[in-house]
Scaffold this motif. Structure first.
Motif, mmCIF file in Angstrom:
data_model
loop_
_atom_site.group_PDB
_atom_site.id
_atom_site.type_symbol
_atom_site.label_atom_id
_atom_site.label_comp_id
_atom_site.label_asym_id
_atom_site.label_seq_id
_atom_site.Cartn_x
_atom_site.Cartn_y
_atom_site.Cartn_z
ATOM 1 N N ALA A 144 0.848 -1.328 0.056
ATOM 2 C CA ALA A 144 0.027 -0.208 -0.130
ATOM 3 C C ALA A 144 0.942 1.236 -0.085
ATOM 4 C CB ALA A 144 -0.933 0.029 1.177
ATOM 5 N N ALA A 145 0.527 2.436 -0.578
ATOM 6 C CA ALA A 145 0.959 3.522 -0.746
ATOM 7 C C ALA A 145 0.522 4.792 0.152
ATOM 8 C CB ALA A 145 0.930 3.904 -2.209
ATOM 9 N N ASP A 146 1.519 4.988 1.151
ATOM 10 C CA ASP A 146 0.992 5.985 1.884
ATOM 11 C C ASP A 146 1.263 7.208 1.302
ATOM 12 O OD1 ASP A 146 0.891 8.341 4.202
ATOM 13 O OD2 ASP A 146 1.424 6.594 5.488
ATOM 14 N N ILE A 147 0.468 8.203 0.793
ATOM 15 C CA ILE A 147 0.578 9.333 0.077
ATOM 16 C C ILE A 147 0.416 10.494 1.072
ATOM 17 C CG2 ILE A 147 -0.092 8.187 -2.117
ATOM 18 C CD1 ILE A 147 -2.800 9.501 -1.651
ATOM 19 N N GLY A 148 0.534 10.457 2.442
ATOM 20 C CA GLY A 148 0.319 11.397 3.200
ATOM 21 C C GLY A 148 -0.746 11.357 4.173
ATOM 22 N N GLN A 149 -1.793 10.529 3.976
ATOM 23 C CA GLN A 149 -2.879 10.145 4.781
ATOM 24 C C GLN A 149 -2.643 9.484 6.112
ATOM 25 O OE1 GLN A 149 -1.778 8.162 2.509
ATOM 26 N NE2 GLN A 149 -3.188 6.371 1.768
ATOM 27 N N GLY A 150 -1.465 8.826 5.916
ATOM 28 C CA GLY A 150 -1.103 8.203 7.350
ATOM 29 C C GLY A 150 -1.330 6.700 7.348
ATOM 30 N N SER A 151 -1.523 6.060 6.158
ATOM 31 C CA SER A 151 -1.749 4.531 6.223
ATOM 32 C C SER A 151 -0.626 3.725 6.767
ATOM 33 C CB SER A 151 -2.092 4.111 4.620
ATOM 34 O OG SER A 151 -0.827 4.237 3.882
ATOM 35 N N ASP A 152 0.575 4.067 6.660
ATOM 36 C CA ASP A 152 1.502 3.279 7.355
ATOM 37 C C ASP A 152 1.430 3.503 8.788
ATOM 38 O OD1 ASP A 152 2.802 2.776 4.763
ATOM 39 O OD2 ASP A 152 4.642 3.845 5.201
ATOM 40 N N LEU B 59 -6.484 11.572 15.198
ATOM 41 C CA LEU B 59 -5.939 12.716 14.518
ATOM 42 C C LEU B 59 -5.896 12.733 13.204
ATOM 43 C CD1 LEU B 59 -4.063 15.138 15.733
ATOM 44 C CD2 LEU B 59 -2.181 13.524 15.647
ATOM 45 N N ALA B 60 -5.643 11.594 12.727
ATOM 46 C CA ALA B 60 -5.744 11.548 11.191
ATOM 47 C C ALA B 60 -7.147 11.585 10.636
ATOM 48 C CB ALA B 60 -5.222 10.014 10.864
ATOM 49 N N VAL B 61 -8.055 11.309 11.378
ATOM 50 C CA VAL B 61 -9.404 11.748 10.988
ATOM 51 C C VAL B 61 -9.700 12.957 10.800
ATOM 52 C CG1 VAL B 61 -11.798 11.308 11.206
ATOM 53 C CG2 VAL B 61 -10.293 9.287 11.378
ATOM 54 N N ARG B 62 -9.416 13.640 11.790
ATOM 55 C CA ARG B 62 -9.439 15.310 11.909
ATOM 56 C C ARG B 62 -8.605 15.996 10.365
ATOM 57 N NH1 ARG B 62 -10.758 19.730 14.503
ATOM 58 N NH2 ARG B 62 -12.231 18.424 15.910
#
Length: 794
Positions: free
Chosen positions: A474-482, A683-686
Motif C-alpha cells: 500500500a502507498a502512504d501518500i500523506g494520509q497516514g496509512s503506514d 488525529l488522522a481523521v481530523r
C-alpha cells in the motif's frame, strides 16, 4: 468508551518527525550515482500531425547520451486495461498542448535543456476539439480512430432503475436545472518526479512519486517489452497525490527507457508548469439533473444527463463515467433513478481521478436541488435530511449494500452544536447557514485487473529481538496509512507502536497491493494487516502455552451469514474476529507491557520468551493476512461500478458571510458529521476532514483551470488560486460513529467522502444569506453579485 490501547487514540504519523525535520526523502531527494538528467520536449499545439522530427543536432551535442521519439515505443498504456490509449511519446500526431514529443538524457540538466532546443519538429496543425459538446459532433478525423466511431465519444453509460416517470408523477415538487463545472487540479505540493537505477544485468529500480507502484510496475514491463521480474518500483515519501498520481505516466516510461538505452541511472523532475500539462484532474462537466420530491415520501425520482470532458486520453475515465451516476444512490433512498453519462475526448490535457472521484460535481447538483425542494416544501433542510438518510442493513435500488449508518445521530448533534435552529433563516442579510450530505465508497469491491487475487495482502514478521515488521504494498501518500498498519499490528500483539516498523510500497519486497485510490487502503490493507497480526498472535499463544504447560486454544471457524450482512464483528475470510468493541481474540490471553498472560490461570511469560520459543522450529516467524471483499451487487451491465464493502456518510453545516456590495463570500465556520465507523486514529481523521474541507472550499469559491485554444493559461500556483490557511475556517467535528463489522476494528473511510458535501453546503448557505441560487462553479464574487442583481430586478 474505547476498549483498545492504541487504535481509537490520537497517534502522530510514524514518519511525522522525519517530515518536519527534513529527514524524509522524497523522490527528487534521492542521489543515485553517475546519474543522467532527462528532459522532455512538449507539443506547442493542441492538435497536429507530426510530419518529421529531426534530433540529429541534439544527439550530436557533447554530453547528450540519448534522444528518444515516439518511434522508440511500440506500445501504448493506461491504468485501465480497457483504455490503454496513451503513448509515452507522441507518434504521428499530438493531442494536447504539452504532450511529450521527444526526450533527451544528458550529463547535466542545462545540457538536457539545450538539447531540447536543438530538436526540430515539423507539425501540421489540425482543427482542435476544445470542448465536450464539440466532441459530440460527427467527424471524419476522430482523436482515437481505433475506437471506430464517427465522433469523439470515449465512453457512454446509461442505467435505469425503477420507473422515473411514475416517480415524477408522484412528486409534489419537480425541479430540473442545468449545472456547469470547470476542471480543477490537485495542486499537490510535490511535483511529479522519477529516478531510475539500472544494474549491470539491465534490471531497473524505479523510484517514483506514485500512488500505484504495482500498476506502474506492470505498465513499465509492458511498455518497455521486458520481463516483469526485471522491474522494481519503490515509492519514497510522497508530497500529496489526491488521485493525481494514481496512473502510470509517460515520464516514468521515458526515464526507464533512457536508462535501458544508456545503461546509466536517470533522473527527471517536473516543473510546476509540467504538472499542469500532465493534469489528470477533475473533469469539466455539464449536467442536467431532475429531482422529484414529496414532503411525506422524500425523493420520488432522480435523473441526470452528464457530459464530461476527458481530455486527450483515457486515464480513469471509464470509472468516472460510471461514478458520476451510481454514487448518487446515497445518502438517501432513491426509488426511481436513471442517468446517462458521456465522456468525450478533447484536445486538452487528460482528466482522471481526483479526491471524491466522480461523485463531487453530481453531489453539488443533487444537494442544491434537494435544498430547493425542501425550501419549497416548507421543510427544515437539516431535519428533513436526517429523516431521509438510509437505514442500516438495506439495499439501494441498484443493489449497493448499506451496512452501518451513523450519520443520523451525527447530524442531529451537528444541528445542536452549530445552533442551526436558531440561525437558519433568521440571520441578518449577508449572513447564512447551509447544509448538505454526502456518500462515498470504502474501497472498490472489484479490482481494475480482473483476477482472483485478494484486494490486499500483508506479510508480517517478528524477529528474534521482538521487532515487528509489517510489509505492505500500500502507498502512504500523506494520509497516514503506514501508521494505521503499524497500529493494527501493535494493538493485536500488545506491543508499543514504536516496536513496529513498516516496509511499504516496494514491489520487490512487499506483497501486491493495488495502490491508494478509492479510499481503499485503511479499510482493505488495514483488514489484511490485522488478520496477519491475529495469525501471528496465534503462533505466539501456541508458544506461550508450551512454555506455561497449558493446552492450546481451539479457534472457531468464521461463518458468513446468508443474507450478506455481517454483524457483531463477523466478516468473510477472517481467521479471527472481535465482537463489537470487546478486544476478545478467543485465545484466553492478554498481550500487554511485554508480557503474555493467561487470563484464567494468571500464568504469564515474556513476549520475547514466546518469540524465541515460536521461532525455534521454523527459524523464522512470519504470517500473511489478506482481505477479500464479500460477493456484492447485481448481474446487470455495470453492476460492479461503485460496489463497496461499506459506505461512509457525511454532512456539513457551513456558515458564510456574503458582502452585498462585492459578492465576496467568506466561510466563517463549518460543522462536520462524518460517519467513518470507528475512528482508528482520531488525529488522522481530523486531518483528513480538514483537508477535504480546504479542497472543497477551493473548488467552491475560486479554483478553475483556464484554457485558451487548448493551452492552460494559469499553469502555476500564483495564477491557479487555492485557499490559503487564512481562508480556512474553524471546523467543529462531531462524533458520528457506527459499528461497521466489515472494517478493521469497525472503521470506514475518511479521506474522500467528506469533500463532496462541502461545496453544496456553501452554495446553500449563500442562498440563506442573500437569497440566490448559483448553478455554476466556482461561486466567484462576480457571479454572486450578478445573481443578486438579477434577483433584485425581478
Amino acid at each position: 468508551m474505547n476498549a483498545y490501547r492504541i487504535v481509537g487514540t490520537p497517534q502522530p504519523q510514524i514518519d511525522a518527525r522525519d517530515k518536519v525535520t527534513g529527514r524524509a526523502r522524497y523522490t527528487d531527494d534521492i542521489r543515485l550515482p553517475n546519474c543522467l538528467h532527462a528532459a522532455i520536449l512538449r507539443s506547442p499545439h493542441a492538435s497536429a500531425r507530426i510530419r518529421a522530427i529531426d534530433t540529429a543536432r541534439a544527439a550530436a551535442l557533447p554530453g547528450v547520451k540519448a534522444v528518444l521519439t515516439g518511434t522508440d515505443f511500440e506500445r501504448t498504456f493506461g491504468v485501465l486495461p480497457i483504455s490503454k490509449d496513451e503513448p509515452a511519446l507522441a507518434r504521428e500526431r499530438v493531442r494536447y498542448v504539452g504532450e511529450p514529443v521527444a526526450a533527451v538524457a544528458a550529463e547535466t540538466a542545462a545540457l538536457a535543456a539545450a538539447a531540447l532546443a536543438l530538436i526540430t519538429v515539423d507539425y501540421a496543425p489540425t482543427p482542435p476539439v476544445l470542448d465536450a459538446r464539440q466532441a459530440l459532433k460527427p467527424t471524419d478525423d476522430p482523436l482515437h480512430p481505433e475506437l471506430q466511431r464517427d465522433n469523439n465519444l470515449h465512453k457512454q453509460v446509461e442505467q435505469r432503475f425503477g420507473d422515473p416517470e411514475a416517480g415524477f408523477a408522484q412528486a409534489s415538487i419537480v425541479i430540473e436545472k442545468r449545472f456547469t463545472f470547470p476542471s480543477v487540479t490537485h495542486a499537490f505540493s510535490e511535483p511529479h518526479a522519477v529516478q531510475v537505477e539500472i544494474d549491470g544485468r539491465g534490471n531497473l529500480t524505479v523510484y517514483s512519486a506514485t500512488q500505484v507502484p504495482h500498476y506502474v510496475h506492470l505498465a513499465l514491463a509492458e511498455v518497455l517489452g521486458i520481463d516483469e521480474h526485471r522491474v522494481r518500483v519503490i515509492k519514497p515519501h510522497l508530497g500529496g497525490g489526491f488521485g493525481g498520481k494514481s496512473d502510470p505516466f509517460p515520464h516514468e516510461m521515458i526515464a526507464a527507457k533512457l536508462a535501458l538505452v544508456t545503461g546509466r541511472n536517470v533522473r527527471l523532475r517536473f516543473s510546476r508548469e509540467d504538472v499542469f500539462f500532465s493534469h489528470h484532474g477533475r473533469h469539466p462537466t455539464q449536467l442536467t439533473m431532475k429531482l422529484g420530491f414529496h414532503p411525506a415520501h422524500g425523493i420520488t425520482a432522480l435523473t441526470g444527463d452528464f457530459l464530461i470532458d476527458g481530455g486527450a486520453y483515457g486515464s480513469f475515465g471509464v470509472v468516472t463515467t460510471y461514478y458520476n451516476g451510481v454514487l448518487l444512490q446515497g445518502p438517501y433512498p432513491v426509488p426511481n433513478f436513471a442517468f446517462r453519462c458521456r465522456r468525450m475526448y478533447t484536445n486538452k490535457p487528460m482528466c482522471g481521478a481526483m479526491r471524491g472521484h466522480g461523485g463531487v460535481n453530481p453531489r453539488f447538483a443533487s444537494e442544491v436541488l434537494m435544498d430547493m425542494a425542501m425550501v419549497q416544501s416548507g421543510l427544515d433542510p437539516c431535519q428533513a435530511r436526517i429523516d431521509l438518510i438510509h437505514r442500516e442493513n438495506t439495499l439501494t435500488i441498484n443493489e449497493f449494500r448499506i451496512t452501518s449508518v451513523g450519520l443520523r445521530r451525527g447530524l442531529e448533534e451537528a444541528m445542536r452544536r452549530s445552533g442551526w435552529r436558531e440561525k437558519y433563516g433568521k440571520l441578518p442579510y449577508g449572513k447564512g447557514i447551509g447544509v448538505a450530505c454526502g456518500f462515498f465508497i470504502s474501497g472498490s469491491a472489484l479490482p481494475i485487473h480482473r483476477n482472483q487475487q485478494p484486494a490486499s495482502t500483508v506479510r508480517l514478521t517478528v524477529e528474534f529481538d521482538g521487532a515487528v515488521t509489517v510489509y505492505s504494498g500500500a502507498a502512504d501518500i500523506g494520509q497516514g496509512s503506514d501508521t494505521v498498519l503499524a497500529m493494527m499490528a501493535a494493538e493485536v500483539l500488545g506491543v508499543e507502536l514504536g516496536q513496529v516498523k513498516v516496509v511499504a510500497a516496494d514491489t520487490r519486497l512487499t506483497p501486491v497491493d493495488l495502490g491508494s485510490y478509492s479510499s481503499r487502503v485503511t479499510f482493505m490493507a488495514g483488514n489484511a494487516a490485522r488478520n496477519a497480526a491475529i495469525r501471528m498472535r496465534r503462533l505466539l499463544v501456541a508458544a506461550a502455552c508450551r512454555l506455561l504447560a497449558l493446552p492450546e486454544p481451539v479457534y472457531p471457524s468464521p461463518t458468513a451469514p446468508a443474507d450478506g450482512f455481517h454483524q457483531g464483528g463477523r466478516a468473510p475470510d477472517f481467521d479471527a474476529e472481535f465482537l463489537g468493541a470487546n478486544p476478545d481474540y478467543r485465545d484466553g490471553f492478554a498481550f500487554a507491557d511485554g508480557r503474555i498472560r493467561h487470563l484464567d490461570s494468571g500464568k504469564e511469560t515474556g513476549f520475547l520468551a514466546a518469540v524465541h520459543a515460536a521461532i525455534e522450529g521454523p527459524g523464522i516467524l512470519q504470517t500473511v493476512g489478506n482481505y477479500r471483499p464479500p460477493k456484492l451487487g447485481g448481474s446487470f451491465k455495470g453492476a460492479g461500478a461503485g460496489l463497496s464493502p461499506t459506505y461512509s456518510f457525511t454532512a456539513f453545516i457551513v456558515e458564510v458571510s456574503v458582502d452585498p456590495d462585492t459578492g465576496f463570500v467568506k466561510v466563517d465556520k463549518a460543522t462536520c458529521a462524518h460517519d467513518c465507523g470507528f475512528a482508528l486514529n482520531p488525529l488522522a481523521v481530523r486531518g483528513q476532514i480538514e483537508g477535504c474541507f480546504h479542497m472543497g472550499m477551493g473548488q467552491a469559491l475560486m479554483e478553475e483551470v483556464l484554457h485558451f485554444d487548448g493551452a492552460v493559461q494559469n499553469a502555476g500556483l500564483l495564477e491557479y488560486k487555492i485557499p490559503s490557511p487564512f481562508e480556512q475556517p474553524e471546523i467543529d467535528i462531531v462524533p458520528s460513529s457506527s459499528d461497521e463489522s466489515e472494517g478493521p476494528f469497525g472503521a470506514k473511510e475518511a479521506g474522500e467522502g467528506p469533500l463532496a458535501p462541502v461545496i453544496p453546503a456553501i452554495a446553500n448557505a449563500i442562498f440563506d444569506a442573500v437569497g440566490v441560487r448559483l448553478f455554476e462553479l466556482p461561486l466567484r464574487p462576480d457571479r454572486v453579485l450578478a445573481a443578486m442583481r438579477r434577483a433584485a430586478s425581478r
